[in-house]
Design an enzyme around this catalytic site. Sequence first.
Site, PDB file in Angstrom:
ATOM      1  N   MET A 157      27.141 -43.312 -33.426  1.00  0.00           N
ATOM      2  CA  MET A 157      26.107 -42.261 -33.338  1.00  0.00           C
ATOM      3  C   MET A 157      26.499 -41.091 -34.223  1.00  0.00           C
ATOM      4  O   MET A 157      27.675 -40.734 -34.305  1.00  0.00           O
ATOM      5  CB  MET A 157      25.973 -41.782 -31.902  1.00  0.00           C
ATOM      6  CG  MET A 157      25.673 -42.896 -30.920  1.00  0.00           C
ATOM      7  SD  MET A 157      25.416 -42.240 -29.280  1.00  0.00           S
ATOM      8  CE  MET A 157      25.221 -43.755 -28.344  1.00  0.00           C
ATOM      9  N   HIS A 165      26.625 -51.403 -33.705  1.00  0.00           N
ATOM     10  CA  HIS A 165      25.257 -50.902 -33.551  1.00  0.00           C
ATOM     11  C   HIS A 165      25.197 -49.529 -34.215  1.00  0.00           C
ATOM     12  O   HIS A 165      25.690 -48.548 -33.659  1.00  0.00           O
ATOM     13  CB  HIS A 165      24.927 -50.835 -32.053  1.00  0.00           C
ATOM     14  CG  HIS A 165      23.626 -50.187 -31.728  1.00  0.00           C
ATOM     15  ND1 HIS A 165      23.281 -49.813 -30.441  1.00  0.00           N
ATOM     16  CD2 HIS A 165      22.566 -49.838 -32.507  1.00  0.00           C
ATOM     17  CE1 HIS A 165      22.082 -49.265 -30.444  1.00  0.00           C
ATOM     18  NE2 HIS A 165      21.633 -49.255 -31.684  1.00  0.00           N
ATOM     19  N   GLY A 180      21.324 -43.109 -27.657  1.00  0.00           N
ATOM     20  CA  GLY A 180      22.051 -41.841 -27.697  1.00  0.00           C
ATOM     21  C   GLY A 180      23.049 -41.675 -26.573  1.00  0.00           C
ATOM     22  O   GLY A 180      24.048 -40.990 -26.740  1.00  0.00           O
ATOM     23  N   PHE A 181      22.784 -42.326 -25.449  1.00  0.00           N
ATOM     24  CA  PHE A 181      23.643 -42.108 -24.286  1.00  0.00           C
ATOM     25  C   PHE A 181      23.802 -43.384 -23.469  1.00  0.00           C
ATOM     26  O   PHE A 181      22.864 -44.169 -23.377  1.00  0.00           O
ATOM     27  CB  PHE A 181      23.055 -41.002 -23.390  1.00  0.00           C
ATOM     28  CG  PHE A 181      22.863 -39.712 -24.131  1.00  0.00           C
ATOM     29  CD1 PHE A 181      23.926 -38.830 -24.307  1.00  0.00           C
ATOM     30  CD2 PHE A 181      21.636 -39.414 -24.710  1.00  0.00           C
ATOM     31  CE1 PHE A 181      23.762 -37.659 -25.037  1.00  0.00           C
ATOM     32  CE2 PHE A 181      21.464 -38.241 -25.443  1.00  0.00           C
ATOM     33  CZ  PHE A 181      22.533 -37.356 -25.609  1.00  0.00           C
ATOM     34  N   GLY A 182      24.970 -43.517 -22.856  1.00  0.00           N
ATOM     35  CA  GLY A 182      25.181 -44.588 -21.894  1.00  0.00           C
ATOM     36  C   GLY A 182      24.662 -44.147 -20.538  1.00  0.00           C
ATOM     37  O   GLY A 182      24.294 -42.976 -20.343  1.00  0.00           O
ATOM     38  N   GLY A 183      24.624 -45.076 -19.616  1.00  0.00           N
ATOM     39  CA  GLY A 183      24.318 -44.739 -18.228  1.00  0.00           C
ATOM     40  C   GLY A 183      22.874 -44.392 -17.937  1.00  0.00           C
ATOM     41  O   GLY A 183      22.581 -43.792 -16.897  1.00  0.00           O
ATOM     42  N   GLY A 225      27.350 -51.263 -20.853  1.00  0.00           N
ATOM     43  CA  GLY A 225      28.388 -50.250 -20.998  1.00  0.00           C
ATOM     44  C   GLY A 225      28.887 -49.790 -19.646  1.00  0.00           C
ATOM     45  O   GLY A 225      29.930 -50.242 -19.146  1.00  0.00           O
ATOM     46  N   SER A 226      28.105 -48.910 -19.008  1.00  0.00           N
ATOM     47  CA  SER A 226      28.546 -48.333 -17.744  1.00  0.00           C
ATOM     48  C   SER A 226      28.709 -49.395 -16.652  1.00  0.00           C
ATOM     49  O   SER A 226      29.590 -49.275 -15.793  1.00  0.00           O
ATOM     50  CB  SER A 226      27.577 -47.234 -17.299  1.00  0.00           C
ATOM     51  OG  SER A 226      26.248 -47.694 -17.347  1.00  0.00           O
ATOM     52  N   HIS A 272      30.675 -54.533 -28.188  1.00  0.00           N
ATOM     53  CA  HIS A 272      29.563 -53.736 -28.728  1.00  0.00           C
ATOM     54  C   HIS A 272      30.074 -52.340 -29.061  1.00  0.00           C
ATOM     55  O   HIS A 272      30.618 -51.640 -28.204  1.00  0.00           O
ATOM     56  CB  HIS A 272      28.435 -53.689 -27.697  1.00  0.00           C
ATOM     57  CG  HIS A 272      27.179 -53.040 -28.192  1.00  0.00           C
ATOM     58  ND1 HIS A 272      26.260 -53.695 -28.983  1.00  0.00           N
ATOM     59  CD2 HIS A 272      26.689 -51.796 -28.008  1.00  0.00           C
ATOM     60  CE1 HIS A 272      25.258 -52.886 -29.256  1.00  0.00           C
ATOM     61  NE2 HIS A 272      25.493 -51.709 -28.683  1.00  0.00           N
ATOM     62  N   ASP A 324      19.812 -53.905 -25.018  1.00  0.00           N
ATOM     63  CA  ASP A 324      20.816 -52.836 -24.895  1.00  0.00           C
ATOM     64  C   ASP A 324      20.258 -51.643 -24.126  1.00  0.00           C
ATOM     65  O   ASP A 324      19.303 -51.007 -24.568  1.00  0.00           O
ATOM     66  CB  ASP A 324      21.210 -52.402 -26.327  1.00  0.00           C
ATOM     67  CG  ASP A 324      22.316 -51.356 -26.372  1.00  0.00           C
ATOM     68  OD1 ASP A 324      22.853 -51.000 -25.312  1.00  0.00           O
ATOM     69  OD2 ASP A 324      22.636 -50.905 -27.489  1.00  0.00           O
ATOM     70  N   GLY A 325      20.882 -51.356 -22.989  1.00  0.00           N
ATOM     71  CA  GLY A 325      20.563 -50.140 -22.249  1.00  0.00           C
ATOM     72  C   GLY A 325      20.171 -50.403 -20.813  1.00  0.00           C
ATOM     73  O   GLY A 325      19.198 -51.101 -20.542  1.00  0.00           O
ATOM     74  N   GLY A 326      20.959 -49.890 -19.900  1.00  0.00           N
ATOM     75  CA  GLY A 326      20.615 -49.959 -18.484  1.00  0.00           C
ATOM     76  C   GLY A 326      20.747 -51.340 -17.862  1.00  0.00           C
ATOM     77  O   GLY A 326      20.176 -51.592 -16.797  1.00  0.00           O
TER      78      GLY A 326
END
Length: 220
Positions: free
Chosen positions: A37, A66, A142-145, A197-198, A33, A175-177
């Site tokens: 941005m 993405h 906009g952000f990982g984690g 991701g994280s 992935h 996607d996300g968390g």
Amino acid sequence: MEYRIAPSILSADFARLGDEVKAVERAGADLIHFDVMDNHYVPNLTVGPVVCAALRPHVKLPLDVHLMVKPVDALVSEFAKAGANIISFHPEASEHVDRTLALIRSLGCKAGLVLNPATPLSYLDYTLEKLDLVLLMSVNPGFGGQQLIATVLPKISEVRRRITASGKAIWLEVDGGIKTDNIAEVARAGADTFVAGSAIFGSRDYAATIRDMRERLAAL
Ligand code: DX5
Ligand code: ZN
């Protein structure tokens, strides 16, 4: 149900990106992935087609791009040339959503629409049949984690219902968390493809983390 795990390079070590994508490929990932941005559509800046082209020879896995950019179309062509296999974009960022979807497919890539947590599903009303995947954001992009926003769970189920009704083999990516301890809940809601991701790049042993995720999915 066939499940796919897509490590997001946003949380990788950017100074060793080639090694990082090879490491998650060896660790059993299904997709890479690639978060783009632009500091305009989203308040952060990452990497563009030059980095995608540089990574391409390092992995056989599909590159899942993405796009969090506005405008969209010029970058679609650049990423297709750079070896992207899947290109997803946010419909609010394109003036002509149907045209952008057609462009992605005309370049031989799979096409996806990405919906933010507060973006209505009505964007799927006249597009679903033309999609290879729906990507639902479970955080604001906009952000990982960040932490998964729980209100997306019923939204995942509603998209699954629509995909089933369409009779098409459209992927439902979230996607996300996503972590080992909530991936089963996201799958139970109806997702089949999981960006992490994280959770993966922040772990000591990528293979062990991906294995743990798969075991939790297999136990459903
Ligand atoms: C956020 C990105 C995500 C992000 C996910 O805008 O689209 O792909 O990397 O990171 P985690 O898994 O850490 O939430
Ligand atoms: Zn992403």
